[in-house]
Every structure is written in structure tokens, then in C-alpha cells.
Design a protein around this motif. Structure first.
Motif, PDB file in Angstrom:
ATOM      1  N   ILE A   1       1.816  -8.467   2.664  1.00  0.00           N
ATOM      2  CA  ILE A   1       1.708  -7.132   2.926  1.00  0.00           C
ATOM      3  C   ILE A   1       3.320  -6.560   3.033  1.00  0.00           C
ATOM      4  O   ILE A   1       4.080  -7.202   3.701  1.00  0.00           O
ATOM      5  CB  ILE A   1       0.914  -6.872   4.186  1.00  0.00           C
ATOM      6  CG1 ILE A   1       0.767  -5.175   4.386  1.00  0.00           C
ATOM      7  CG2 ILE A   1       1.681  -7.303   5.402  1.00  0.00           C
ATOM      8  CD1 ILE A   1      -0.195  -4.816   5.539  1.00  0.00           C
ATOM      9  N   GLY A   2       3.588  -5.440   2.616  1.00  0.00           N
ATOM     10  CA  GLY A   2       4.827  -4.902   2.591  1.00  0.00           C
ATOM     11  C   GLY A   2       4.623  -3.160   2.843  1.00  0.00           C
ATOM     12  O   GLY A   2       3.817  -2.542   2.513  1.00  0.00           O
ATOM     13  N   TYR A   3       5.998  -2.629   3.178  1.00  0.00           N
ATOM     14  CA  TYR A   3       6.096  -1.326   3.204  1.00  0.00           C
ATOM     15  C   TYR A   3       7.058  -0.843   2.456  1.00  0.00           C
ATOM     16  O   TYR A   3       8.072  -1.406   1.881  1.00  0.00           O
ATOM     17  CB  TYR A   3       6.457  -0.959   4.875  1.00  0.00           C
ATOM     18  CG  TYR A   3       7.049   0.430   4.753  1.00  0.00           C
ATOM     19  CD1 TYR A   3       6.296   1.622   4.749  1.00  0.00           C
ATOM     20  CD2 TYR A   3       8.379   0.745   4.854  1.00  0.00           C
ATOM     21  CE1 TYR A   3       7.003   2.852   5.050  1.00  0.00           C
ATOM     22  CE2 TYR A   3       9.059   1.911   4.864  1.00  0.00           C
ATOM     23  CZ  TYR A   3       8.079   3.148   5.151  1.00  0.00           C
ATOM     24  OH  TYR A   3       8.518   4.326   5.184  1.00  0.00           O
TER      25      TYR A   3
ATOM     26  N   ALA B   1      -4.307  -8.819  -7.889  1.00  0.00           N
ATOM     27  CA  ALA B   1      -4.947  -7.386  -7.726  1.00  0.00           C
ATOM     28  C   ALA B   1      -4.112  -6.970  -6.370  1.00  0.00           C
ATOM     29  O   ALA B   1      -3.469  -7.751  -5.655  1.00  0.00           O
ATOM     30  CB  ALA B   1      -6.376  -7.704  -7.047  1.00  0.00           C
ATOM     31  N   SER B   2      -4.047  -5.471  -6.034  1.00  0.00           N
ATOM     32  CA  SER B   2      -3.333  -5.084  -4.909  1.00  0.00           C
ATOM     33  C   SER B   2      -4.120  -3.875  -4.378  1.00  0.00           C
ATOM     34  O   SER B   2      -5.050  -3.304  -5.122  1.00  0.00           O
ATOM     35  CB  SER B   2      -2.004  -4.590  -5.338  1.00  0.00           C
ATOM     36  OG  SER B   2      -2.000  -3.608  -6.270  1.00  0.00           O
ATOM     37  N   LEU B   3      -3.885  -3.726  -3.077  1.00  0.00           N
ATOM     38  CA  LEU B   3      -4.676  -2.652  -2.317  1.00  0.00           C
ATOM     39  C   LEU B   3      -3.585  -1.782  -1.828  1.00  0.00           C
ATOM     40  O   LEU B   3      -2.265  -2.582  -0.996  1.00  0.00           O
ATOM     41  CB  LEU B   3      -5.427  -3.184  -1.353  1.00  0.00           C
ATOM     42  CG  LEU B   3      -6.125  -2.299  -0.193  1.00  0.00           C
ATOM     43  CD1 LEU B   3      -6.797  -1.043  -0.639  1.00  0.00           C
ATOM     44  CD2 LEU B   3      -6.781  -3.082   0.852  1.00  0.00           C
ATOM     45  N   GLN B   4      -3.514  -0.547  -1.702  1.00  0.00           N
ATOM     46  CA  GLN B   4      -2.467   0.300  -0.911  1.00  0.00           C
ATOM     47  C   GLN B   4      -2.916   1.591  -0.502  1.00  0.00           C
ATOM     48  O   GLN B   4      -3.834   2.265  -0.781  1.00  0.00           O
ATOM     49  CB  GLN B   4      -1.468   0.868  -2.332  1.00  0.00           C
ATOM     50  CG  GLN B   4      -0.339   1.782  -1.764  1.00  0.00           C
ATOM     51  CD  GLN B   4       0.705   2.059  -2.913  1.00  0.00           C
ATOM     52  OE1 GLN B   4       0.476   3.126  -3.405  1.00  0.00           O
ATOM     53  NE2 GLN B   4       1.635   1.238  -3.339  1.00  0.00           N
ATOM     54  N   VAL B   5      -2.387   1.530   0.938  1.00  0.00           N
ATOM     55  CA  VAL B   5      -2.836   2.803   1.800  1.00  0.00           C
ATOM     56  C   VAL B   5      -1.675   3.515   1.789  1.00  0.00           C
ATOM     57  O   VAL B   5      -0.421   3.233   2.092  1.00  0.00           O
ATOM     58  CB  VAL B   5      -3.190   2.166   3.082  1.00  0.00           C
ATOM     59  CG1 VAL B   5      -3.520   3.352   4.280  1.00  0.00           C
ATOM     60  CG2 VAL B   5      -4.545   1.341   2.831  1.00  0.00           C
ATOM     61  N   TRP B   6      -1.722   4.899   1.573  1.00  0.00           N
ATOM     62  CA  TRP B   6      -0.468   5.801   1.411  1.00  0.00           C
ATOM     63  C   TRP B   6      -0.837   7.029   2.191  1.00  0.00           C
ATOM     64  O   TRP B   6      -1.943   7.428   1.974  1.00  0.00           O
ATOM     65  CB  TRP B   6      -0.149   6.166  -0.279  1.00  0.00           C
ATOM     66  CG  TRP B   6       0.919   7.174  -0.423  1.00  0.00           C
ATOM     67  CD1 TRP B   6       2.261   6.986  -0.535  1.00  0.00           C
ATOM     68  CD2 TRP B   6       0.919   8.593  -0.070  1.00  0.00           C
ATOM     69  NE1 TRP B   6       3.010   8.009  -0.625  1.00  0.00           N
ATOM     70  CE2 TRP B   6       2.102   9.063  -0.611  1.00  0.00           C
ATOM     71  CE3 TRP B   6      -0.251   9.529  -0.227  1.00  0.00           C
ATOM     72  CZ2 TRP B   6       2.222  10.371  -0.828  1.00  0.00           C
ATOM     73  CZ3 TRP B   6       0.213  10.835  -0.371  1.00  0.00           C
ATOM     74  CH2 TRP B   6       1.071  11.308  -0.556  1.00  0.00           C
ATOM     75  N   SER B   7       0.027   7.556   3.033  1.00  0.00           N
ATOM     76  CA  SER B   7      -0.094   8.732   3.728  1.00  0.00           C
ATOM     77  C   SER B   7       1.388   9.557   3.427  1.00  0.00           C
ATOM     78  O   SER B   7       2.445   9.075   3.349  1.00  0.00           O
ATOM     79  CB  SER B   7      -0.053   8.371   5.150  1.00  0.00           C
ATOM     80  OG  SER B   7       0.842   7.722   5.920  1.00  0.00           O
ATOM     81  N   ASP B   8       1.467  10.855   3.605  1.00  0.00           N
ATOM     82  CA  ASP B   8       2.484  11.692   3.450  1.00  0.00           C
ATOM     83  C   ASP B   8       3.297  11.878   4.651  1.00  0.00           C
ATOM     84  O   ASP B   8       3.719  13.053   4.727  1.00  0.00           O
ATOM     85  CB  ASP B   8       2.047  13.184   2.852  1.00  0.00           C
ATOM     86  CG  ASP B   8       1.175  13.860   3.573  1.00  0.00           C
ATOM     87  OD1 ASP B   8       0.679  13.373   4.565  1.00  0.00           O
ATOM     88  OD2 ASP B   8       0.910  15.002   3.042  1.00  0.00           O
ATOM     89  N   GLY B   9       3.332  11.168   5.539  1.00  0.00           N
ATOM     90  CA  GLY B   9       4.101  11.163   6.647  1.00  0.00           C
ATOM     91  C   GLY B   9       5.667  11.253   6.467  1.00  0.00           C
ATOM     92  O   GLY B   9       6.080  10.796   5.637  1.00  0.00           O
ATOM     93  N   ALA B  10       6.315  11.624   7.583  1.00  0.00           N
ATOM     94  CA  ALA B  10       7.691  11.423   7.691  1.00  0.00           C
ATOM     95  C   ALA B  10       8.221  10.051   7.403  1.00  0.00           C
ATOM     96  O   ALA B  10       7.634   8.897   7.666  1.00  0.00           O
ATOM     97  CB  ALA B  10       8.185  12.277   8.790  1.00  0.00           C
ATOM     98  N   PRO B  11       9.385   9.927   6.591  1.00  0.00           N
ATOM     99  CA  PRO B  11       9.947   8.560   6.560  1.00  0.00           C
ATOM    100  C   PRO B  11      10.265   7.940   7.817  1.00  0.00           C
ATOM    101  O   PRO B  11      10.556   8.390   8.898  1.00  0.00           O
ATOM    102  CB  PRO B  11      11.264   8.854   5.695  1.00  0.00           C
ATOM    103  CG  PRO B  11      11.779  10.283   5.933  1.00  0.00           C
ATOM    104  CD  PRO B  11      10.334  10.992   6.203  1.00  0.00           C
TER     105      PRO B  11
ATOM    106  N   PHE C   1       1.983   1.109   2.514  1.00  0.00           N
ATOM    107  CA  PHE C   1       1.442  -0.125   2.786  1.00  0.00           C
ATOM    108  C   PHE C   1       0.844  -0.868   1.716  1.00  0.00           C
ATOM    109  O   PHE C   1      -0.401  -0.437   1.523  1.00  0.00           O
ATOM    110  CB  PHE C   1       0.930  -0.245   3.895  1.00  0.00           C
ATOM    111  CG  PHE C   1       1.711   0.008   5.276  1.00  0.00           C
ATOM    112  CD1 PHE C   1       2.525  -0.935   5.932  1.00  0.00           C
ATOM    113  CD2 PHE C   1       2.075   1.463   5.621  1.00  0.00           C
ATOM    114  CE1 PHE C   1       3.344  -0.222   7.067  1.00  0.00           C
ATOM    115  CE2 PHE C   1       2.578   1.841   6.756  1.00  0.00           C
ATOM    116  CZ  PHE C   1       3.358   0.738   7.348  1.00  0.00           C
ATOM    117  N   THR C   2       1.540  -1.901   0.985  1.00  0.00           N
ATOM    118  CA  THR C   2       0.665  -2.489   0.059  1.00  0.00           C
ATOM    119  C   THR C   2       0.248  -3.981   0.195  1.00  0.00           C
ATOM    120  O   THR C   2       1.275  -4.587   0.727  1.00  0.00           O
ATOM    121  CB  THR C   2       1.634  -2.476  -1.297  1.00  0.00           C
ATOM    122  OG1 THR C   2       2.003  -1.237  -1.753  1.00  0.00           O
ATOM    123  CG2 THR C   2       0.819  -2.996  -2.445  1.00  0.00           C
ATOM    124  N   VAL C   3      -1.006  -4.288   0.152  1.00  0.00           N
ATOM    125  CA  VAL C   3      -1.347  -5.878   0.076  1.00  0.00           C
ATOM    126  C   VAL C   3      -1.543  -6.348  -1.101  1.00  0.00           C
ATOM    127  O   VAL C   3      -2.224  -5.876  -2.201  1.00  0.00           O
ATOM    128  CB  VAL C   3      -2.728  -5.847   0.766  1.00  0.00           C
ATOM    129  CG1 VAL C   3      -3.282  -7.111   0.961  1.00  0.00           C
ATOM    130  CG2 VAL C   3      -2.524  -5.208   2.278  1.00  0.00           C
TER     131      VAL C   3
END
Length: 575
Positions: free
Chosen positions: A534-536, A485-495, A553-555
């Protein structure tokens, strides 16, 4: 000395000797056949049996030379030697008996004796010599029985020949044994050198710093991937190119000049140089050079054959990215400041609480708008200081809580939905996010309060960098076919800038001046304590505007049966 462990396919000297013996047997057989033919042509008494024996011997020798030339037989005495030593002894004895008094074939016994001494054991060599000595004595007896020659002379000649063959067999075997020892030593040295070369190549290839090996003509003999990246040529070969040739040669001139200065002065150099290609920003490098010793010097250690000239010296150049070095120094300074800040945080909390309480009491008696604004400023800044102190002290709390936390599992989708709802309810107008839960029935090994802390930190961080679009912040869960299982938080910010990305999860590192730089570090610590990671990544996600790139960011959670990961090095941080 036994050579039972010798591998024939790798034993090139003995393979050559074996082929030489087989060729020698064929030549001896051919010479015997020619001699028998000449005797017949000169009207000597013909011996059809001797001619047939020589012809058969030649055919057998040629067959063995053609079919068995790659692999020498086992050194242990056995049936495999009948086609060589046994045949040679039989042929010589038969010819000697058929042409008694005409020709002396005794010297031909040297061939099977040498063959046994070189390719067999010492016992087989001495045994073959003993058989030959007995045959010589038997031949002397036969001559005496038929009244041919002097009896004493015949026996003495047989004994001397046998003694000579014993000496020859022993010396030949000792020389062969020495060859085996030298070859084994050479193979061990070669294996050691190859192992050292492989280890050195592996270390060099995986170094973060660049390594160049070049000669006095700026010809590159070796370059690791980090060096090629710093040189600005991702598609350059790893060797055999010149720093003075090509479209990028002008940018490499500082490196060439430093290498030339090293060769002229004859010792190591160090300097900061800039490599700037056309239409690109300059790359600042700290360069150190070392010179290899001349391979012709008496005390010089052996050097790898990187060049064709044995007397040519090479320059080993180490390239360090100045920005990376400065970033490491900055990280170390920030870590040191963080340890000091953690110690000071305890001393700040009590007077800060007193200031907050006194300001609250004072604000109740203030009616002038200007004074109330000043009191509000004091309250807001005190709250900000309190949050910073809490972030600093959270390191100790996280470690202590994680160590004492019992093993627990939670339903991932239910927990994420509840935590996201609580986070959004604090500021509904500002905290807009899309939640997509696709990990039905997934149970993960994580403490509920720790998951809330991780998710809050990730959401707060994403909220600061997202765009105003309502779908600019997304939370999703999923499971892989393998059940992870994984959890991901995504946002459309600048690189993120590359220098920021390298230090994302380090303590007290932040790209914003108003942040303590501990949020992502705490997330990583909590994940590691529960065996998760956790990784980016920079990923594209579907939105109302189409596919949009953003920061994710994915856990990744561990299976519930696996033990948690050990503590990280940052657990030694004292608060």
C-alpha cells in the motif's frame, strides 16, 4: 617465476620494457650496419654477406618494433620467440663466423639473454644462457681448430663469459619477478582502495543526513544530495563551489563560521544553526564537524586525494535536519506510548463496559431533558473510548487473524462493490462516493474480511479529508498489462504536509488529536500479511469540475501463486 597470468594490456612496466628491448634491437642492428658501412668505406676487406645480414636484421627489428610493440609475447617458450631471441642468436653467430678474428660480437649475446630473463620464465632464461655458453665453447673449439689464439685461453674465456651470462640471467629474472610481485601488490591495493572509495561514495550518496567536505577557505570538495537539499540549492554541483560565493552565501555563513572554529580549535564541533534564504522559511540544522588528520603527519592514514595540497586538512561536516530528528523522537515516543496504551486498554474495557451498561439502565428512568442530555453525553464519550480501545487492540487481532487466515482468493470487483455498498448504506446522505471497477475477472489473494477492514479504514480516512463535492471521493480498480490488480481510494483533500507524509503508516501517529493513528498502520499490516503493498500518492483525477488533485492510497495485490510477505518489525508489539 611464471608470469602466465599477467595481463599485457594492464602491465605498463613490462610493456615499456618490451618496447625498450625492441628499440634496443633496432639500435644494435643500425649500429652493426653502420660499422659494416664504415669498414667498407675504409677499404677493409668487404663482406657482402655480413652487410646483407645486418641490413636484414635491421629491417626485421624495425618491423617487429612497429607491429608488435603493444603486447609482449607469452613467457612460455614457443614459436613466438623465434623472431627475437632466435634471430638475435643466429645473427650474432653468423657475424662472428663471417668475420672471425676481426671483430668480437660476444657481448651482443647479452641482449637475447636479458630479453629471455625479463619477459620469459626462469627455465627459458637459463636455457638461452646454456645455448649461448655452448655456442661460445663451440666458437673456442673452432678457433683452436684453425690455430687462432691459445686453446686454453679460448676455452677459459668462453667458460667465464657463459658463467657471467648465467649470473646476469638469474639476477635479471629475479628483478623482473620482484617487479611482478610489486605490481600485483600495487594492483591489489589499488583495487581495494577503489572498492573502499566506491562503497564510501555509495553510502555517503544514500545517507539521509547531509555530508559536506570543505577546506579552510570554505571551498566544497564533496557534497551528497541530502546536503545540497539542506543547503537550499537543488541545482548546485556536488563539488567545487564555495560557501562564501554566490547569491546564497549569506545564508551559509553559520556553516562557514562553524567550520572556521573547527580549524582554529583543531577538534570536532557541534552546534544547532539556522540556514535562511531570502523569501524562505529558515531550516534548522544540527551540525557536527570532524577534521581529517594532516596527510603529512607520520602516523596519519592515507587520505583520498580531494585537494591538490597534500598538507591541507579538510573539515567533514554532517548536517542533520532538526525537524526530522524531532519527528523520529516523536515517533519513538508515540510507539512507546502505544505499547503502554495497549497494555492499559485491557484494563479499561471492563470498567468501560460497566459504565456503558449502567448509563443505559439509568437513561431508561430519566425523564428530565437536561438529565437525558447528560446521559447521552456519557454514552457518546463511552462509545468513543470503546472505539479507541478497539483500535488499540486491533493490532493484536490483525496479527493473530492474519497468521491464522487460510490462503484464499476473491473476485476483486465483486468484493469491492459489495463492501463499498455496505459502507455507503450506513450513512447514505453523508457517504457519497463514485465507484469505477475496471478489473474484470481479476482474482486476488486476500481474505474478504481483511479487505473489508482495509477498505473501511481507507474510506473513513478519505471521508474526513474530502471536500463537500459529491465526486470528491472515488474508488477504482484496474489491472496492469502484466496482470497485476490494484485498488485505489482517492479523495480531493488538501495535500499532506511532508512531515505527516513521512510517518503515514506508523502506529500511533496521527495529524488529528481525536484519532488513535492506527487505521493506516492496520491497513499496511494486513496488506503485507497477504503479500500486497500500500502506498500514498498525490494524483489528479477527472471530476465534474475538471481534473482535480487529491490524495490517493493504492493497494497493489500480489499474484495468487506468490507467497505472502514476512511479518514486519512491528509484529513484536505486545498487546
Amino acid at each position: 617465476m611464471s608470469r602466465r597470468a599477467r595481463l599485457p594490456n594492464d602491465d605498463t612496466p613490462f610493456v615499456r620494457l618490451w618496447r625498450g628491448f625492441l628499440t634496443g634491437r633496432a639500435m644494435v642492428a643500425l649500429a652493426l650496419l653502420v660499422l659494416q658501412g664504415l669498414g667498407l668505406a675504409l677499404n677493409h676487406t668487404p663482406e657482402p654477406a655480413a652487410l646483407a645480414i645486418c641490413l636484414a636484421y635491421l629491417c626485421a627489428a624495425l618491423a617487429l618494433r612497429l607491429w608488435k610493440h603493444h603486447v609482449p609475447p607469452s613467457p612460455v617458450l614457443g614459436p613466438q620467440w623465434l623472431g627475437t631471441i632466435g634471430m638475435d642468436l643466429g645473427v650474432v653467430c653468423a657475424l662472428q663466423w663471417l668475420q672471425a678474428g676481426g671483430m668480437n660480437y660476444t657481448p651482443l649475446f647479452g641482449l637475447p639473454i636479458l630479453l629471455a630473463a625479463v619477459h620469459g620464465t626462469l627455465l627459458m632464461a637459463l636455457g638461452t644462457t646454456a645455448v649461448v655458453s655452448l655456442l661460445l665453447l663451440a666458437w673456442a673449439w673452432w678457433l683452436n681448430a684453425h690455430g687462432i689464439g691459445d686453446a686454453a685461453q679460448n676455452y677459459l674465456q668462453g667458460a667465464l663469459a657463459g658463467m657471467g651470462y648465467v649470473i646476469v640471467a638469474y639476477l635479471a629474472h629475479e628483478l623482473a619477478a620482484r617487479l611482478v610481485r610489486e605490481q600485483q601488490h600495487a594492483q591489489q591495493s589499488l583495487m581495494t582502495a577503489q572498492l573502499q572509495s566506491e562503497v564510501s561514495a555509495l553510502v555517503i550518496q544514500n545517507l539521509d543526513d547531509g555530508v559536506l567536505v570543505l577546506d579552510e577557505h570554505a571551498h566544497v570538495h564533496m557534497a551528497n544530495p541530502a546536503a545540497l537539499l539542506l543547503l537550499g540549492g537543488r541545482h548546485l554541483p556536488a563539488a567545487h563551489f564555495s560557501l562564501r560565493a554566490g547569491t546564497r552565501s549569506a545564508a551559509w555563513q553559520p556553516l562557514v563560521a562553524l567550520a572556521q572554529r573547527s580549524f582554529v580549535q583543531g577538534h570536532a564541533q557541534a552546534a544547532d544553526v539556522y540556514v535562511q534564504h531570502a523569501d524562505e522559511s529558515p531550516v534548522a540544522l544540527h551540525v557536527r564537524t570532524w577534521l581529517t588528520p594532516s596527510r603529512t603527519a607520520p602516523a596519519a592514514p592515507p587520505q583520498p586525494a580531494l585537494t591538490a595540497r597534500a598538507d591541507e586538512r579538510l573539515c567533514v561536516m554532517f548536517l542533520h535536519d532538526l525537524r526530522a530528528m524531532q519527528a523520529r523522537l516523536r515517533t519513538e515516543k508515540l510507539a512507546a506510548m502505544g505499547r503502554m496504551s495497549a497494555a492499559v486498554a485491557h484494563e479499561i474495557r471492563n470498567p468501560l463496559a460497566a459504565i456503558t451498561q449502567a448509563n443505559a439502565l439509568l437513561e431508561e428512568d430519566l425523564h428530565d431533558p437536561a438529565q437525558r442530555r447528560l446521559a447521552q453525553m456519557v454514552r457518546e464519550n463511552a462509545e468513543r473510548l470503546a472505539r479507541i480501545v478497539d483500535d488499540v487492540l486491533d493490532i493484536a487481532r490483525v496479527q493473530q487473524q492474519a497468521q491464522l487466515a487460510p490462503d484464499a482468493t476473491l473476485a476483486l470487483d465483486d468484493s469491492v462493490a459489495r463492501i463499498c455498498g455496505e459502507w455507503q448504506a450506513q450513512e447514505p446522505a453523508l457517504r457519497q462516493l463514485n465507484v469505477a471497477l475496471h478489473a474484470e475477472n481479476a482474482q486476488v489473494a486476500f481474505d474478504t474480511e481483511h479487505l473489508r477492514r482495509v477498505l473501511y479504514n481507507l474510506l473513513d480516512n478519505a471521508l474526513r479529508h474530502k471536500s463537500p463535492e459529491p465526486d470528491g471521493l472515488q474508488v477504482s480498480t484496474r489491472t496492469t498489462p502484466g496482470g497485476q490488480a490494484s485498488l485505489q481510494v482517492w479523495s480531493d483533500g488538501a495535500p499532506l504536509d511532508q512531515s505527516v507524509e513521512r510517518h503515514l503508516f506508523e502506529p500511533f501517529f496521527s495529524s488529528q488529536s481525536r484519532s488513535s493513528g492506527l487505521g493506516l498502520y492496520i491497513c499496511r499490516e494486513l496488506c503485507q500479511r497477504h503479500g500486497a503493498s500500500i502506498g500514498y500518492q498525490r494524483l489528479s483525477r477527472p471530476t465534474r469540475r475538471g481534473d482535480v488533485e487529491g490524495n490517493a492510497f493504492t493497494v497493489l495485490f500480489r499474484p495468487t501463486a506468490l507467497p505472502a510477505a514476512p511479518a514486519s518489525l512491528f509484529d513484536t508489539l505486545v498487546v
